[in-house]
Design an enzyme around this catalytic site. Structure first.
Site, PDB file in Angstrom:
ATOM      1  N   ARG A 282      13.423  -2.806 -12.227  1.00 56.40           N
ATOM      2  CA  ARG A 282      14.817  -3.651 -12.632  1.00 56.40           C
ATOM      3  C   ARG A 282      15.121  -4.238 -11.273  1.00 56.40           C
ATOM      4  O   ARG A 282      15.747  -3.556 -10.425  1.00 56.40           O
ATOM      5  CB  ARG A 282      15.841  -2.652 -13.409  1.00 56.40           C
ATOM      6  CG  ARG A 282      16.986  -3.502 -13.660  1.00 56.40           C
ATOM      7  CD  ARG A 282      18.018  -2.672 -14.068  1.00 56.40           C
ATOM      8  NE  ARG A 282      19.552  -2.824 -14.488  1.00 56.40           N
ATOM      9  CZ  ARG A 282      20.350  -3.466 -13.759  1.00 56.40           C
ATOM     10  NH1 ARG A 282      20.241  -3.194 -12.508  1.00 56.40           N
ATOM     11  NH2 ARG A 282      21.398  -3.726 -14.453  1.00 56.40           N
ATOM     12  N   ASP A 284      17.772  -6.010  -9.607  1.00 55.71           N
ATOM     13  CA  ASP A 284      19.464  -6.030  -9.605  1.00 55.71           C
ATOM     14  C   ASP A 284      19.716  -7.472  -9.432  1.00 55.71           C
ATOM     15  O   ASP A 284      19.622  -7.814  -8.166  1.00 55.71           O
ATOM     16  CB  ASP A 284      20.107  -5.168  -9.181  1.00 55.71           C
ATOM     17  CG  ASP A 284      21.476  -5.042  -9.197  1.00 55.71           C
ATOM     18  OD1 ASP A 284      21.776  -4.774 -10.497  1.00 55.71           O
ATOM     19  OD2 ASP A 284      22.285  -5.227  -8.518  1.00 55.71           O
ATOM     20  N   GLU A 326      17.597  -8.781 -14.065  1.00 55.38           N
ATOM     21  CA  GLU A 326      18.750  -8.427 -14.400  1.00 55.38           C
ATOM     22  C   GLU A 326      19.628  -9.626 -14.373  1.00 55.38           C
ATOM     23  O   GLU A 326      20.526  -9.630 -13.320  1.00 55.38           O
ATOM     24  CB  GLU A 326      19.375  -7.284 -13.902  1.00 55.38           C
ATOM     25  CG  GLU A 326      20.766  -7.035 -14.692  1.00 55.38           C
ATOM     26  CD  GLU A 326      21.850  -7.048 -13.630  1.00 55.38           C
ATOM     27  OE1 GLU A 326      22.948  -6.914 -14.446  1.00 55.38           O
ATOM     28  OE2 GLU A 326      21.990  -7.398 -12.727  1.00 55.38           O
TER      29      GLU A 326
HETATM   30  C1  GLC Z   1      24.164  -5.486 -11.398  1.00 50.25           C
HETATM   31  C2  GLC Z   1      24.672  -4.040 -11.945  1.00 50.25           C
HETATM   32  C3  GLC Z   1      26.213  -3.801 -11.921  1.00 50.25           C
HETATM   33  C4  GLC Z   1      26.492  -3.917 -10.522  1.00 50.25           C
HETATM   34  C5  GLC Z   1      26.033  -5.270  -9.843  1.00 50.25           C
HETATM   35  C6  GLC Z   1      26.126  -5.405  -8.362  1.00 50.25           C
HETATM   36  O1  GLC Z   1      25.082  -6.594 -12.463  1.00 50.25           O
HETATM   37  O2  GLC Z   1      24.277  -3.797 -13.323  1.00 50.25           O
HETATM   38  O3  GLC Z   1      26.455  -2.455 -12.242  1.00 50.25           O
HETATM   39  O4  GLC Z   1      28.043  -3.704 -10.351  1.00 50.25           O
HETATM   40  O5  GLC Z   1      24.638  -5.529 -10.149  1.00 50.25           O
HETATM   41  O6  GLC Z   1      24.866  -4.623  -7.753  1.00 50.25           O
END
Ligand code: GLC
Length: 651
Positions: A282, A284, A326
């Site tokens: 994943r 991020d 994501e």
């Molecule tokens: C992504 C995560 C979230 C986090 C952000 C910063 O969106 O899902 O939980 O706060 O990244 O890393």
């Protein structure tokens, strides 16, 4: 891509220093690298072609890949080949995921193997472990502020525990997903510490400025991600007297991907995770990895080029690992993470179906499916061979980021519509059954997102508080219907831990100073195994929710038509309260029909016949009953928040 003789000679030369057996056991890597090198170089050059360190880091990149391949375990190399034989292994209907915090679920990584039978019982065979790498307590953002990408945080255990868990999981035919936090590090990461101490080499790993001149220019167009808890995009660091870019929290320092060393180091970390046995990585917050003044610094073309480059390097080195981007961004922008043009289906294998997730909540609050349908022409653009992560809840908030025109299309006013949804889910409407809260309200823009657990947003918390039996039953129906809608939609469904037994909000985070500023913690439960053991006690809420989830999952696994072959058609909205879709695969069909309203809904039988011949009987997998298809002027009746999973009975 054209063949470049010089490039091939150069790469052969670099590889000659890597001690590879290119004619023997390392031949597959070599063949993949040579066939992809022109593309890799082309992508790399687009970003780093003019960088003074560009050429040297390109060589280092090849060496990084060769070393990672050499370090890849024989078992993982075999698994790579097995997956390659299956083609797009990750679109299978037999996969079913769950996302969980290891500590809040069961304590640590040594305990998790003991819970594998729980997942098996439920039917879950794919685990997303929320971030487990070292992250400073109190400044962790749930693990998304990593201070060491290669050390499991002591709270969870160590790398050996992780590898041993992965092996146990694989023996049971399970898959594992971990995160790479690509956009930033913790300000406690070694690179950040060295930058703070004044080392210019490491200062170039981040965006650091002596004064506010550039930060002001960036800030002009960059939105605030956490406007309440971390307004602005820069933080002044007193140790080095510089302004540091911190798009998320002030303790999360944005990595500078204009520096090829940063890219190479992070690719090395990605391949390290691949070699731990990660099946899906994943990525991020990939939308944020490229910054440019005068833009929002989100979804920029260079971010896509970097992701494509990562994809190519992974396909060559550790091909069994799929990538999930994501990107929780506007619907049109999400689609681009699957790749566009010559790179269609060659960027991220998965993206979150964030638009649809939010639209499910829109339908539940309004009982009206039209906004959801107005968005589908975008969502259906997903390229063949890529897939969605479908979900009703995850650890994050629910953003209402779909486009205004989708709302306007139904004659509603976007501002008022969103206002209604926010009031509905935050419990501000007196007659709303939901118990959630607004997250990241931005007074400048009027935006806000929504926190709250699946069960609380579906009304269970309020119904339990009021001891209202019919409302308890109704909220359970909503929970199950919401899950059914997303489990059969096409893609890999990922449940959020706790939702399989109906956990309501947990307000204990308010007492923890490391969490109290972030109400997303209300929907990240601490699992109480006494409560979970009630899944075996007939008639309890836990039992009702869990048994329903078990059943939905087992139906999903039986029906090949549910695998994501980009085979989804929406039924015409003859009744705006009913969201119906058809999955087809040759002769096989599945109709998933959900009533999002609190009244019984009537659906003309013609809705089924519009999509070609239909047999005179349908089998509903949910109730396990056959039902006769009526005339066009007759109706299927769907109870409030009820649903059907119809398969035509072959005659
Ligand atoms: C992504 C995560 C979230 C986090 C952000 C910063 O969106 O899902 O939980 O706060 O990244 O890393």
């Amino acid at each position: 891509m054209t063949f470049d003789q010089n490039l091939h000679e150069q790469v052969n030369h670099i590889l000659s220093t890597c001690n590879l057996d290119t004619n023997g056991k390392d031949n597959l890597f070599y063949a993949r690298l040579m066939s992809d090198i022109d593309t890799i170089f082309h992508l790399y050059k687009e970003i780093y072609g003019n960088h003074p360190n560009g050429q040297q880091q390109f060589e280092a990149l090849i060496i990084t890949m060769a070393n990672a391949f050499k370090q890849r375990g024989a078992d993982l190399k075999n698994r790579d080949e097995e997956k390659a034989d299956q083609g797009r292994w990750f679109i299978s209907n037999e996969l079913m995921g769950m996302s969980l915090y290891v500590d809040r679920f069961c304590g640590n990584l040594q305990e998790l193997p003991k819970k594998l039978n729980y997942f098996e019982k439920l039917g879950v065979n794919f685990l997303h472990l929320m971030p487990i790498f070292e992250s400073p307590a109190g400044e962790s953002d749930g693990g998304y502020a990593v201070s060491n990408f290669r050390k499991v945080d002591d709270r969870f255990g160590n790398l050996e525990d992780l590898i041993s868990l992965r092996k146990d999981m694989q023996k049971k035919g399970m898959y594992m997903m971990l995160d790479i936090v690509l956009n930033h590090t913790s300000h406690r990461h070694e690179w950040a510490e060295k930058a703070k101490a004044g080392d210019p080499y490491y200062q170039d790993y981040f965006y650091m400025y002596d004064n506010r001149w550039l930060p002001n220019q960036f800030d002009e167009k960059m939105p605030d991600i956490f406007p309440e808890s971390a307004p602005g995009n820069f933080t002044f660091n007193q140790e080095c007297n510089k302004w540091v870019m911190t798009v998320f929290h002030n303790y999360q320092w944005d990595l500078n991907y204009t520096n090829p060393v940063v890219f190479r180091e992070m690719l090395d970390n990605i391949l390290f995770y691949a070699n731990l046995g990660v099946d899906v990585l994943r990525i991020d917050a990939p939308a944020f990895i490229w910054k440019q003044t005068g833009t929002s610094s989100q979804n920029l073309p260079q971010a896509h080029t970097l992701l494509r480059l990562i994809k190519q390097c992974v396909m060559v080195t550790t091909p069994g690992m799929a990538l999930l981007g994501e990107a929780i961004v506007a619907p049109k922008e999400i689609m681009k993470y699957f790749g566009t043009g010559a790179f269609t289906a060659k960027e991220c294998d998965f993206a979150y179906n964030a638009t649809h997730m939010a639209l499910q909540w829109d339908m539940l609050a309004t009982g009206d499916t039209r906004v959801m349908l107005a968005a589908q022409h975008e969502i259906l653009q997903k390229p063949f061979g890529t897939s969605w992560i479908n979900y009703t809840r995850c650890h994050d908030d629910i953003g209402l980021g779909y486009d205004d025109y989708m709302i306007e299309h139904t004659g509603k006013n976007p501002y008022e519509h969103r206002q209604y949804l926010k009031n509905y889910y935050s419990g501000a409407l007196w007659d709303s059954p939901a118990r959630g809260a607004l997250f990241s309200s931005n007074p400048k823009t009027g935006d806000a997102r929504i926190s709250g657990s699946l069960a609380s947003l579906c009304g269970l918390e309020k119904a339990l508080y009021e001891n209202n039996e019919p409302q308890i039953e109704l909220s359970i129906k909503k929970i199950i219907m919401m899950q059914a809608h997303s489990i059969f939609l096409g893609g890999l469904p990922i449940l959020f831990y706790g939702d399989e037994v109906g956990y309501t909000n947990d307000y204990s985070y308010q007492q923890d100073p490391g969490k109290s500023y972030d109400n997303r913690w209300m929907h990240r439960p601490n699992i109480n195994w006494d409560k979970n053991s009630r899944v075996d006690v007939e008639g309890t809420i836990e039992n009702k929710v869990f048994a329903s989830m078990q059943k939905l999952i087992s139906i999903r696994k039986k029906l090949k038509v549910v695998a994501d072959q980009s085979n989804l058609t929406w039924l015409t909205p003859h009744n705006i309260h009913v969201a119906g879709y058809l999955r087809t695969d040759g002769e096989n069909k599945l109709y998933c029909i959900c009533n999002f309203s609190n009244q019984a809904a009537y659906l003309t039988w013609y809705a089924f016949k519009e999509h070609g011949f239909i047999s005179s009987k349908l089998f509903d997998h949910w109730s396990e009953k056959e039902i006769n298809v009526g005339y066009d002027h007759e109706h299927l009746i769907i109870e409030p928040y009820g649903f059907y999973l119809f398969e035509p009975v072959k005659q």
